[in-house]
Every structure is written in C-alpha cells, then in structure tokens.
Design an enzyme around this catalytic site. Structure first.
Site, PDB file in Angstrom:
ATOM      1  CE  LYS B 137      -4.125  -1.708   2.272  1.00 49.44           C
ATOM      2  NZ  LYS B 137      -5.087  -1.520   3.606  1.00 49.44           N
ATOM      3  CB  CYS B 239     -12.735  -1.177   8.780  1.00 46.93           C
ATOM      4  SG  CYS B 239     -12.669   0.477   9.969  1.00 46.93           S
ATOM      5  CB  CYS B 412     -19.748 -17.202  12.740  1.00 46.57           C
ATOM      6  SG  CYS B 412     -18.159 -17.701  12.908  1.00 46.57           S
TER       7      CYS B 412
END
Ligand SMILES: [Zn+2]
Lengths: 87, 459
Positions: B137, B239, B412
C-alpha cells in the site's frame, strides 16, 4: 431531592451495547459523574465493559468519572463516547 | 465477407486503443517511479529536508488559489513546503490525508503501511486502484501521490511500526498523522510522539462515525491522558468485522489534512483540546471540550512511568492489525472441519445448521439449509429466536428414529463467533431447548468458500 430530565446520546460501541442512539432519563440534579455513569450501567449492564475507556461529556464538556458533583439542568445533553480505533 | 472485414477492422481499432491506453499507463507509472524515493523496508536516516525561503514561478501558479488566502499567504505556503509529515497507515484515512497534503505542497511525506492492496480496500482507500492490487500500500499510495505532485518528496515505508523503529522514524518528521486501524499502534504512535515532542493529528472511523483530536500539542492532552487504559480486546470492533462506509474515513481524513496544514503553516489547530465527533447517519458534527494534559499521565505527565517505548501488543492484549483474531475456545471434539460437515450434509443425516452471523451478513450469502439466529440474540436470550431454536430442535427430534441428541452445527464467517455460540448453546441444552450435541464448523463460511465451494462469495 430535585430531579431533571436529561438526554443521553450513545455513540460507537455504546450505541451497539445499549441498542439505542439516544434516550431521555430522569436523574437527581445534584449527582456525581460516577453516580451518573453507574445509573447508566444499571439501565444497561452491558455498558460496564466500557467504564475504563469511555469519554463522558455533559453539555459537550468532558467530565472525568469521579466524586466531583455535576449540576444537571432539564434538557442537558449527556454523551457517552467510547473511542473508535478503525481507519 | 464484408461483415468479416468490418468485424476485423473494428477489433483492430479496439486493440490499438488498448495499446495506446497501456502505453500511457506505463509511461505514467514510470514517470511516477522516477521521482519516488525507493520503497523502504526498514527505517533509515534521511538527509534533512532542503529549506525553502521563497516560491518559484511554478509554485506560485500551482498554489495560487491557496496563496490568495490571507490566513495562508506566501509565508504559510513556504512554511508548508518546509514541513515533513509522517502518515501512519495508508488506508481509508491515510489516502485522503496523503492526497491533500501532497496537493497542498508539503515538503516531505512519509507513507507507512505494512499491508498490500486488496479488492475489499478500494471502496475507501481511494489512492489504490485495481491495477495496484497485491502491491504494498505504501508504494501504491506513493505512486499516486507522485503523479499528483512530483515536487513532494515521497518516502514509502513498507514495514510494521514497532517499539524498535518508531522513535528513529518519528523524530525525522515534524508532524504525525495517525491513520492506523488498531489500538496497539495508536498507543505506540502516541507514546513515540510524546517522547519526541511531535504533534499528533489523530482520526478514526467505523461504520458511519468518525472521531478526531490533535494530541500532544500546545498543552493539550495526549491519547493516554484521555484513555489511560486500553480497551478489553473483545470490545474492539474493527473495519473488517464492523464495516465502514468508505466516504466516512474520507471525511475524517480530509479534516486531518486540514489540521496538519494549519499546524504546518503556523495557524495552530482547533482540536488541541477538543474531540470532534462526526455522525454520518445524522449528518452531525459535535465537539467535546477536553481537559488539558494530565499531571498524572503515564507518558506526558509530571512523573512519567513510560519513558521508553513498550510492547504494545502485550499492553493492549491484541495484535497490531485490523485482521480478525483466531479464537480457540473449544476442544477438538467440539469442532468439525468443513470437509467433515460436507460429508454430513451429503449423507442427508438429520441435523440443524445454525448460522450465528448478524442478519446483514446473512443477506450477503448463506448456506440454504441454515437457519439464522445471531450470536447477540443467543447472548440476550431473545424470545422469538429462542422459540425458533426450540421448535426447530423438537421437530428434528421427532424426525429422528433413535432417541439421541439432536446434532447442531454452528457456523459464522470465520469460526470465532461460532465457538462462543457453541459454549452458550451447551449451557442451554436440556434447559431452554431439548438435549443437543453442538459443534462448530472450523473456519466458518470463508473456509467453506476456500475448500468446498469456490462459487460461494467471500467478503
Ligand atoms: Zn498524556
């Protein structure tokens, strides 16, 4: 003992734990910040995990959790603000 | 025949325009690379930033619209060009911070991130592109920045900030922007800024909310003054599991860039003793007045106990990443692999598949045979969901010939919440519901997508 109706705003994790963004509650007008927080914890026991990190603000001003008395007035805004860490 | 010729001509034209586009892209990337400082894998000492005293004609034209502001003027612009800013994290906050700081003409921009670009970043990390997927990044952001303003010295750091390297790095910059995504890094950056005397412009965002404060600046508090103790790890939502609307960190990052520019140009920040909160859903900003720095603060107080950097992962009890932790709450007997569950499914043996994710995630994707009861409903013993569970279990029990326990498999997303649910359900077995034999599916639906059904969506 005088009581006042104040508006409590829940942000971030506290909104998730209480399932509420805001509510009106009736509390004594002379109350310590710690008692006010305990009052909120009694209404919403799941808030207790936030106790050591929460920013509690009365009338948009930070109040430390402790014995110092607050003078609340009708319609005062109390904000419960846990930190966010995401980005 | 004419049709074939026409079709071939059209195809040829398309190919030619593709080639032109590719050449342009390549040229841009090469141009970007040429002005970049190369990707740093460790902290090195940079030469000091060359000090400017005046603006040249190109600067005057480029920055003319902000030079016209009396608050900034030539003096402010020159000051900005002499400032170096370290952006910690090139994600949802760091991208707009870096973008506006570069556009405004800061002298040097350090861009730090340990991660690589992924598809699920692109909705909020707006400097990265489909073409830079898989790249560090820091590099992807630095390339975008150098295309925007090649006069900014851009230093990409592809490394994890740590107690070993943080002081050496941070003391080389004038202002630090905390754009990180996890709690240990926030404490680390704070302590390093206090120990080196750097102002820290810090923001965070989750879902539709954001927060911003400038720490350690002109008598204001530091992060520890406000939060002396780290939050218990299980109360942290990041997030990648809580979600975030991309524009929300965008808004907070823009505000961060504004405060950095105000500090850099000598105007001072408005948030040295303020906590700014943004509620995107209500469209409302609130500002909470904070106390000044605290005499008893462990790092910035009068008798500090933190005089050097610590082990912040240990201090916080969580890893310095926003990736999900792997829990291990159950024994081997309480768990099945996705392969084992597939065999059970194929054998048509009667069982219940319980999906404990929130409804919003079940709407994204689910296995058709599952029923959905979110973990939070189990925790709060929500009546309608307990009734659903009880009824489904007793229906299954009637279908089963032998009087054994009804097998319940819990699933899940990644296999953490499913373990918590197994523990809750075992307590409920024989009480709120008939006797059940509960197991969780290791790795959850993402393991299912990886190992059993590649057509199953991942998120
Ligand atoms: Zn402090």
């Amino acid at each position: 003992m005088n009581t006042e109706q104040v508006s409590v705003l829940y942000f971030a994790k506290s909104a998730e734990l209480t399932g509420l963004k805001a509510e009106n509650i009736t509390v004594p007008s002379n109350i310590s910040s710690l008692r006010l927080w305990q009052h909120l914890e009694t209404r919403h026991p799941r808030l207790s995990v936030l106790r050591d990190q929460v920013v509690l603000a009365v009338r948009q001003e930070y109040v430390p959790l402790g014995e110092q008395p607050l003078t609340l007035r009708d319609g005062d805004e109390v904000a419960v603000i846990p930190p966010l860490s995401g980005g | 025949m004419d049709d074939t010729v026409l079709s071939l001509k059209t195809q040829l034209l398309e190919k030619e325009s593709e080639i032109v586009a590719l050449k342009k892209k390549l040229a841009q990337l090469e141009k970007g690379n040429s002005v970049l400082t190369e990707l740093q894998e460790k902290v090195i000492n940079l030469p000091p930033l060359k000090s400017n005293t005046a603006l040249n004609n190109e600067d005057i034209m480029r920055y003319s619209r902000q030079l016209l502001l009396p608050e900034l003027g030539v003096k402010g612009q020159v000051a900005i060009s002499n400032v170096s800013v370290l952006v910690v994290g090139c994600g949802g906050l760091g991208c707009p911070v870096a973008q506006y700081l570069a556009a405004a003409g800061v002298g040097r921009l350090g861009l730090l991130d340990y991660d690589v670009v992924e598809l699920s970043n692109l909705h909020r990390q707006v400097l990265h592109t489909e073409l830079t997927q898989g790249q560090p990044k820091a590099l992807s952001a630095a390339q975008a920045i150098s295309r925007l303003n090649s006069r900014v010295q851009c230093v990409p750091y592809h490394l994890q900030l740590s107690r070993e390297n943080a002081l050496q790095l941070i003391q080389q910059y004038d202002i630090v922007a905390d754009c990180s995504d996890n709690v240990p890094t926030r404490y680390l950056v704070n302590d390093a800024c206090v120990l080196t005397g750097r102002p820290l412009v810090s923001a965070s965002a989750l879902r539709m909310e954001g927060q911003l404060t400038v720490y350690n600046c002109r008598g204001g508090p530091c992060y520890r003054c406000l939060y002396p103790a780290p939050p218990p790890p299980e109360t942290i939502t990041n997030c990648s599991d809580g979600g975030v609307l991309g524009v929300v960190p965008g808004i907070m990052g823009c505000l961060q860039a504004l405060e950095v520019l105000k500090i850099a140009s000598g105007q001072g920040s408005s948030f040295e003793k303020q906590l700014l909160m943004f509620d995107g859903q209500e469209g409302r900003f609130r500002s909470i007045r904070l106390r000044p720095k605290q005499a008893e603060c462990a790092v910035c107080g009068e008798t500090p106990t933190v005089t050097e950097l610590q082990d912040y992962e240990q201090f916080c009890g969580s890893a310095a990443t926003d990736k999900c932790r792997r829990l291990n709450l159950l024994t081997k007997e309480q768990r099945v692999s996705v392969q084992e569950y597939k065999a059970i499914l194929d054998s048509s043996a009667p069982h219940l598949l319980l999906d404990v994710r929130p409804k919003v995630e079940v709407d994204i994707c689910h296995l058709p045979i599952s029923i959905n009861i979110p973990l939070s409903s189990l925790e709060n013993k929500k009546t309608e969901h307990l009734t659903l569970l009880k009824d489904t279990v007793s229906d299954l029990k009637q279908q089963m010939s032998i009087k054994s326990q009804v097998p319940v498999f819990v699933v899940c997303k990644l296999g953490n919440d499913s373990q918590k649910a197994v523990q809750l359900l075992e307590k409920m077995s024989g009480e709120e519901v008939d006797q059940i034999a509960v197991k969780d599916v290791v790795g959850g639906l993402m393991a299912w997508a990886n190992k059993i059904d590649p057509s199953f969506p991942q998120y």
